[in-house]
Scaffold this active site. Structure first.
Site, mmCIF file in Angstrom:
data_model
loop_
_atom_site.group_PDB
_atom_site.id
_atom_site.type_symbol
_atom_site.label_atom_id
_atom_site.label_comp_id
_atom_site.label_asym_id
_atom_site.label_seq_id
_atom_site.Cartn_x
_atom_site.Cartn_y
_atom_site.Cartn_z
ATOM 1 N N LYS A 241 59.799 45.772 37.468
ATOM 2 C CA LYS A 241 60.357 47.078 37.815
ATOM 3 C C LYS A 241 59.562 47.687 38.972
ATOM 4 O O LYS A 241 60.123 48.160 39.939
ATOM 5 C CB LYS A 241 60.312 47.973 36.576
ATOM 6 C CG LYS A 241 60.866 49.348 36.803
ATOM 7 C CD LYS A 241 60.784 50.156 35.522
ATOM 8 C CE LYS A 241 60.979 51.629 35.821
ATOM 9 N NZ LYS A 241 60.780 52.470 34.657
ATOM 10 N N GLU A 247 49.663 40.554 37.433
ATOM 11 C CA GLU A 247 49.948 39.229 36.887
ATOM 12 C C GLU A 247 51.200 38.650 37.533
ATOM 13 O O GLU A 247 51.252 37.473 37.901
ATOM 14 C CB GLU A 247 50.137 39.291 35.360
ATOM 15 C CG GLU A 247 48.908 39.735 34.572
ATOM 16 C CD GLU A 247 48.767 41.250 34.471
ATOM 17 O OE1 GLU A 247 49.434 41.980 35.242
ATOM 18 O OE2 GLU A 247 47.976 41.711 33.633
ATOM 19 N N GLY A 302 60.325 49.763 30.969
ATOM 20 C CA GLY A 302 60.133 48.308 30.908
ATOM 21 C C GLY A 302 60.487 47.717 29.558
ATOM 22 O O GLY A 302 61.235 46.749 29.461
ATOM 23 N N ARG A 303 59.992 48.331 28.488
ATOM 24 C CA ARG A 303 60.203 47.739 27.146
ATOM 25 C C ARG A 303 61.609 47.990 26.619
ATOM 26 O O ARG A 303 61.958 47.521 25.540
ATOM 27 C CB ARG A 303 59.138 48.258 26.191
ATOM 28 C CG ARG A 303 58.974 49.766 26.150
ATOM 29 C CD ARG A 303 57.667 50.169 25.485
ATOM 30 N NE ARG A 303 57.431 51.613 25.536
ATOM 31 C CZ ARG A 303 56.831 52.241 26.521
ATOM 32 N NH1 ARG A 303 56.431 51.572 27.589
ATOM 33 N NH2 ARG A 303 56.630 53.552 26.483
ATOM 34 N N GLU A 388 53.529 50.354 22.460
ATOM 35 C CA GLU A 388 53.410 50.984 23.774
ATOM 36 C C GLU A 388 54.149 52.328 23.775
ATOM 37 O O GLU A 388 53.792 53.240 24.501
ATOM 38 C CB GLU A 388 53.965 50.055 24.870
ATOM 39 C CG GLU A 388 53.350 50.316 26.235
ATOM 40 C CD GLU A 388 53.737 49.295 27.291
ATOM 41 O OE1 GLU A 388 54.901 49.276 27.705
ATOM 42 O OE2 GLU A 388 52.860 48.524 27.734
ATOM 43 N N HIS A 419 51.657 31.088 4.095
ATOM 44 C CA HIS A 419 50.514 30.183 3.928
ATOM 45 C C HIS A 419 49.371 30.594 4.838
ATOM 46 O O HIS A 419 48.490 29.791 5.140
ATOM 47 C CB HIS A 419 50.968 28.747 4.219
ATOM 48 C CG HIS A 419 52.092 28.336 3.321
ATOM 49 N ND1 HIS A 419 51.889 27.839 2.055
ATOM 50 C CD2 HIS A 419 53.440 28.430 3.477
ATOM 51 C CE1 HIS A 419 53.073 27.608 1.487
ATOM 52 N NE2 HIS A 419 54.020 27.961 2.326
ATOM 53 N N LYS A 547 43.835 48.436 33.978
ATOM 54 C CA LYS A 547 44.269 47.882 35.267
ATOM 55 C C LYS A 547 43.328 48.359 36.378
ATOM 56 O O LYS A 547 42.903 47.580 37.225
ATOM 57 C CB LYS A 547 45.683 48.350 35.604
ATOM 58 C CG LYS A 547 46.776 47.745 34.754
ATOM 59 C CD LYS A 547 48.126 48.198 35.294
ATOM 60 C CE LYS A 547 49.233 47.977 34.292
ATOM 61 N NZ LYS A 547 50.493 48.604 34.668
#
Ligand code: F6P
Length: 583
Positions: A241, A247, A302-303, A388, A419, A547
C-alpha cells in the site's frame, strides 16, 4: 447517507488530530469516536461486574444438565456459518447484560459510522471502508463528496482483465512463454490475507498458475523460493500500500536483480513486475509501468485489504468468479452485521464474549483452532487483524484506557495442537477461551479421517468444558485396580478443572463464499471490541518505532554510523555481530 469531508491528508500530528476532531464535532455531533467513553464507568459495566461475582460458581456442566434447551438457546446460523456458543460461562442474563453494554456504547451508531464512511480512524483522519470493496455494482458510497463505488468496480474490472490474460496465456514473459508462476512480494496485510485465502481455497485453484509468497527480509526465504522458479515465466506482484516497506522493497530489488541475472532485460521488465499500491510515484520510480499499477486507497487498511487489488494473487489462484464469490460472502456477513439484532449477531456476540472473558475473567489470550488443513493460516491472519487493530492503550481521543484491550491471539491447526499446546488449555492455570473452526465435509476424504478429525474437534471442546473431577479421576484409577495409596498420589494429576469456554464454528465446506463470510465476521468482531473499549482499530503507530530504530541499528552494523547505540545491550549485540563477521 452522510458524507464527511476528509480532514487531513497524510498522517496528522496530535494537533491536527485534535483540530480534525473539533471540526468534526461541529459538523456531526453524534459521530461515535468523538465521544470516547470510559467504558468502565458505564452502568452496564458495573452490572456486568456484579453479574461476574454472581457467576463465580457457574458450572457449564450443571447448566447443560439443568436446561435441555441450552444448545438451542446459544447457537445460531448465518451466511453459511453455524455458531455454537453454548460452551461458555454465560446464561441468558449474561447475554442480556453484554448486549446492554453494546447499546450503552452506541454500537449501532458505530456500525453505521463505519459503513457510511465516517472517520473512524481518528489518528489518521480516515474512514475504514474495506466493506465498500465487497458492495455490489450500482451501490453508492460517498467519501469526501465523491462516490467511491465506480472506482472500486473499475479496479475489479482491471483485475478481471489481468487474470484473464494470464490464465489464457496471453500475458507473456520476455521469451514469449506464458506465465506459470506468480510471486506476491508483500508483508503484513499485503501477505497474510492473500496467503490465507489462496491456500484455503486450493481446491478451487485454476490450473496453470502457481502462486507464491515472499514476505520476510531473509535471504533464505528468497533463495528457497527462487530455486523453484524460472524468470522467463515468473510474474512478480510488488504488493505494498505504501510502497515504502523495507522488507517488500528489499525483496523487490532482489527479485529484479535475480530476474536480470537470469537473462531478463530492463526493457522487458514490465512483463515481469506489476504493483498494487496507493503510492503511484514510488512504484513508477521502481520501474513499474503506470498501467501495471493496481490502485488502492488510503481508506483501506493493510490488514483489511485482501478484498482490494491486494487480493490479486487470490484472483489469480482461484479465478475471478471465485474471487467475486469471496467478496459476495463477505458482503452477506456485512448485511448480517448491520441488520441482525445483537442477540443474534455473530460478530457482535463473539466480540462481547471476548470482552466478557478479557475484562471480567482475566483472560489474556484467545486461541484460534481450525480443524482443517486448508484453514491452517487463519490464525496468522487473525493475529495481525486482531492484535494490530486492538493492541492499543489509548482511546480515540488519546486518553488512556482503563481496562485491558485486545488479547494475544494464538493457536494453530488441530489435531496437531492437541499433541502440543492443548495441555495448557486443559490443565494450565490460565483461562484461555478458544474458537474451534471445522468443516462438515472434506475436499479430500481419506478412509474415515474426516469423521475422526471432526470427532477430535468436538471432543476437545467437550473436554475443556467437562474436565474431570477428583471423584471421577479416583474412580477411574480404582477401576484399573490401583491401590488406594496410588490413587491418592495420582488422582490430583488426573483432575482436569473443566468449565473452560469455547465457541465452535461449523462450516459445511470451505467455499469462497463461506470463507469470505468467516473472515469478514472476524473483522467485525474486532471492530465491535474496539468500539466497546473506545479505541482506534485502524491505526498501528506501535509498529513504527521498531522500523525507525531499525535504520540506526543497521547503520551501526554495517559501519556507516560509528556512534554508540542508546543502550549497552543493543551495542553489545552489534559488536558481537561485527566481531563475528570480521573473524
Ligand atoms: O508494519 C505494519 C504494516 O504497516 C501493516 O499494517 C501493513 O499491513 C504492512 O505493514 C505492510 O504495509 P504495506 O502494504 O504498506 O507495505
Amino acid at each position: 447517507m452522510q458524507s464527511i469531508p476528509r480532514l487531513t491528508s497524510g498522517v496528522p500530528g496530535l494537533f491536527s488530530v485534535q483540530k480534525a476532531v473539533q471540526v468534526k464535532r461541529k459538523t456531526a455531533a453524534m459521530a461515535y469516536y468523538r465521544t470516547p467513553h470510559d467504558v468502565t464507568a458505564l452502568p452496564a459495566w458495573q452490572a456486568l461486574k456484579d453479574h461476574r461475582q454472581a457467576m463465580q460458581d457457574f458450572s457449564m456442566r450443571e447448566a447443560f444438565n439443568a436446561d435441555p434447551q441450552r444448545f438451542n438457546q446459544f447457537t445460531l446460523s448465518s451466511c453459511g456459518l453455524f455458531l455454537d456458543y453454548s460452551k461458555n460461562l454465560i446464561n441468558a442474563e449474561t447475554r442480556n447484560l453484554l448486549v446492554g453494554l453494546a447499546n450503552e456504547v452506541d454500537l449501532k451508531g458505530a456500525i453505521k459510522a463505519l459503513f457510511d464512511g465516517e472517520i473512524v480512524n481518528a489518528s489518521e483522519g480516515r474512514p475504514a471502508l474495506h466493506t465498500a470493496l465487497r458492495r455490489p455494482v450500482g451501490d453508492k458510497l460517498s467519501v469526501n463528496g465523491v462516490n467511491v463505488m465506480p472506482d472500486v468496480h473499475k479496479v475489479l474490472n482491471q483485475i478481471t482483465d489481468l487474470v484473464g490474460r494470464i490464465h489464457d496465456g496471453l500475458w507473456r514473459g520476455y521469451t514469449e512463454k506464458p506465465i506459470t508462476d506468480v510471486v506476491n512480494i508483500g508483508i503484513g496485510g499485503s501477505f497474510l490475507g492473500p496467503e490465507l485465502v489462496s491456500e484455503a481455497l486450493l481446491s478451487y485453484a485454476q490450473k496453470g498458475v502457481r502462486c507464491h509468497y515472499l514476505a520476510n527480509i531473509d535471504g533464505s526465504e528468497f533463495h528457497e523460493l527462487t530455486q523453484k522458479l524460472r524468470a522467463e515465466t515468473t510474474l512478480f506482484i510488488v504488493s505494498s500500500k505504501s510502497f515504502n516497506t523495507l522488507e517488500t522493497l528489499k525483496n523487490a530489488q532482489a527479485a529484479r536483480a535475480w530476474y536480470l541475472a537470469q537473462g531478463g532485460s530492463e526493457a522487458e521488465l514490465y512483463r515481469h513486475f506489476i504493483a498494487v499500491s496507493s503510492n503511484n510515484a514510488a512504484a513508477v520510480a521502481f520501474g513499474i509501468r503506470e498501467e501495471n499499477i493496481f490502485p488502492m486507497w488510503d481508506w483501506v487498511g493493510g490488514r483489511y485489504s485482501l478484498w482490494s487489488a491486494i487480493g490479486l494473487p487470490i484472483a489469480l489462484a482461484i479465478g475471478m468468479s471465485n474471487f467475486k464469490e469471496l467478496l459476495s460472502g463477505a458482503y452477506t456477513m456485512d448485511q448480517h452485521f448491520q441488520t441482525a439484532p445483537f442477540e443474534q449477531n455473530m460478530p457482535v456476540l463473539l466480540a462481547l464474549l471476548g470482552v466478557w472473558y478479557g475484562n471480567f475473567w482475566g483472560a489474556q489470550s484467545h486461541a484460534i483452532l481450525p480443524y482443517d488443513h486448508y484453514l491452517r493460516n487463519i490464525t496468522k491472519h487473525l493475529q495481525q487483524l486482531d492484535m494490530e487493530s486492538n493492541g492499543k492503550s489509548v482511546r480515540q481521543d488519546g486518553t488512556s484506557v482503563s481496562t485491558d484491550t485486545g488479547p494475544v491471539i494464538w493457536g494453530g491447526v488441530g489435531c496437531n495442537g492437541q499433541h502440543a499446546y492443548h495441555q495448557l488449555l486443559h490443565q494450565g492455570t490460565q483461562l484461555i477461551p478458544a474458537d474451534f473452526i471445522v468443516p462438515i465435509v472434506s475436499f479430500n476424504p481419506v478412509a474415515d479421517h474426516h469423521q475422526w478429525l471432526y470427532a477430535n474437534c468436538l471432543s476437545q471442546s467437550q473436554a475443556l468444558m467437562l474436565g474431570k473431577t477428583q471423584p471421577e479421576a479416583e474412580a477411574e484409577l480404582r477401576d484399573k485396580g490401583m491401590s488406594e495409596e496410588d490413587v491418592r498420589k495420582l488422582a490430583p494429576h488426573k483432575v482436569i478443572p473443566g468449565n473452560r469456554p469455547s465457541n465452535t464454528l461449523v462450516v459445511e465446506r470451505i467455499s469462497p463464499r463461506r470463507l469470505g463470510a468467516l473472515v469478514a465476521m472476524y473483522e467485525h468482531k474486532v471492530f465491535v471490541q474496539s468500539v466497546v473499549w473506545g479505541i482506534n482499530a485502524f491505526d498501528q503507530w506501535g509498529v513504527e518505532l521498531g522500523k525507525e530504530l531499525g535504520k540506526g541499528v543497521y547503520n551501526r552494523l554495517v559501519g556507516s554510523d560509528e556512534s554508540v547505540a542508546d543502550d549497552a545491550s543493543t551495542q553489545g549485540l552489534i559488536n558481537y555481530f561485527r566481531g563475528r563477521h570480521r573473524g
